[in-house]
Design an enzyme around this catalytic site. Sequence first.
Site, PDB file in Angstrom:
ATOM      1  N   CYS A 134      -0.436  30.357  79.919  1.00 26.27           N
ATOM      2  CA  CYS A 134      -1.506  30.591  80.886  1.00 26.27           C
ATOM      3  C   CYS A 134      -2.333  31.803  80.472  1.00 26.27           C
ATOM      4  O   CYS A 134      -1.931  32.951  80.689  1.00 26.27           O
ATOM      5  CB  CYS A 134      -0.916  30.798  82.281  1.00 26.27           C
ATOM      6  SG  CYS A 134      -2.139  31.239  83.538  1.00 26.27           S
ATOM      7  N   CYS A 137      -3.446  34.009  83.381  1.00 27.42           N
ATOM      8  CA  CYS A 137      -2.383  34.870  83.906  1.00 27.42           C
ATOM      9  C   CYS A 137      -2.140  36.090  83.019  1.00 27.42           C
ATOM     10  O   CYS A 137      -1.942  37.201  83.517  1.00 27.42           O
ATOM     11  CB  CYS A 137      -1.079  34.080  84.016  1.00 27.42           C
ATOM     12  SG  CYS A 137      -1.188  32.525  84.908  1.00 27.42           S
ATOM     13  N   ASP A 138      -2.139  35.883  81.704  1.00 26.56           N
ATOM     14  CA  ASP A 138      -1.640  36.913  80.799  1.00 26.56           C
ATOM     15  C   ASP A 138      -2.655  37.461  79.803  1.00 26.56           C
ATOM     16  O   ASP A 138      -2.353  38.383  79.050  1.00 26.56           O
ATOM     17  CB  ASP A 138      -0.440  36.361  80.009  1.00 26.56           C
ATOM     18  CG  ASP A 138       0.691  35.917  80.929  1.00 26.56           C
ATOM     19  OD1 ASP A 138       0.894  36.565  81.970  1.00 26.56           O
ATOM     20  OD2 ASP A 138       1.362  34.907  80.613  1.00 26.56           O
TER      21      ASP A 138
END
Length: 311
Positions: A134, A137-138
Amino acid sequence: MPEVYDVIIIGGGPAGLTASLYTARARYRTLVLERLAPGGQVATTAHVENYPGFPQGMNGVDLSLRMLEQAERFGAEVMYDEIERVELGGPVKVIHGLGGTYEARAVIVASGASPRRLGVTGEEKFVGAGVSYCATCDGALYGGKRVVVVGGADSAVEEASFLTRFAAQVTIVHRRDQLRATPIIVERALANPKIQIMYDTVLEAIYGERAVTSVAVRNVKSNATETIAADGVFVYIGLVPNTGFLRDSLPMDQSGYVLASEHDLSTALAGVFVAGDVRPKSFRQVATAVGDGALAANSVEKYLSGVTKHE
């Protein structure tokens, strides 16, 4: 005794939330059971620009929250629980979760799919320490660093472009001789000076001590191998349906996708329908998931039309 809903929808992604909007608006008591957070995969997408009605595009999380708000406005209930097993054969369907047991007269399975793992040395070891599925997300963790993106379809190439907001260099590793993404997405990637592409190449191992420091890649034509420096690896090589909780409850294909009628999304069990990425599909987009959700909800309404609504 558990409360008996008219319909339980397993999964709170675009398909499930759309279905809940339709059934709740039709005044059927509707419960959405979601394992993590609303939105499913779209919630991990940085920018959705091909969903109608948003000419400037929209952040995936924001789009998911709007869908949730709209469903709740019409009375859909949402609970967060992980489903362990189901009993779908009777007139009242029973759903067993870690947090409780739920019952309904009809069920829509919209549990979606999860990113497929590479299955290479080092992948499991470095999940959360350099391996991610993701970028939204990261991605911010890789400011000024070097990352590798594995895959060549829309998700891989779009997220590679997104990662250039943070990373100093993004290398796309793709096993074929050309990217499979939509032409406009490919054009953007090719024009981005931070992106380089390794065609005809597969990633074979991920190395490091406490975090990722390099990866081993192999050219599938020459069989030549090399190790390249990398601080992170983002994997986009397809999906695995989230159907483990169904076990032997419903017929599935060899990949684990639930089989259903294309006409009304009904399954082999009366009162059980599917929607979204959990079923076999040749095209997986937010728009197609929304269409599935609407169709499944319409089928549920027809199924329940001869059944007294729960008061």
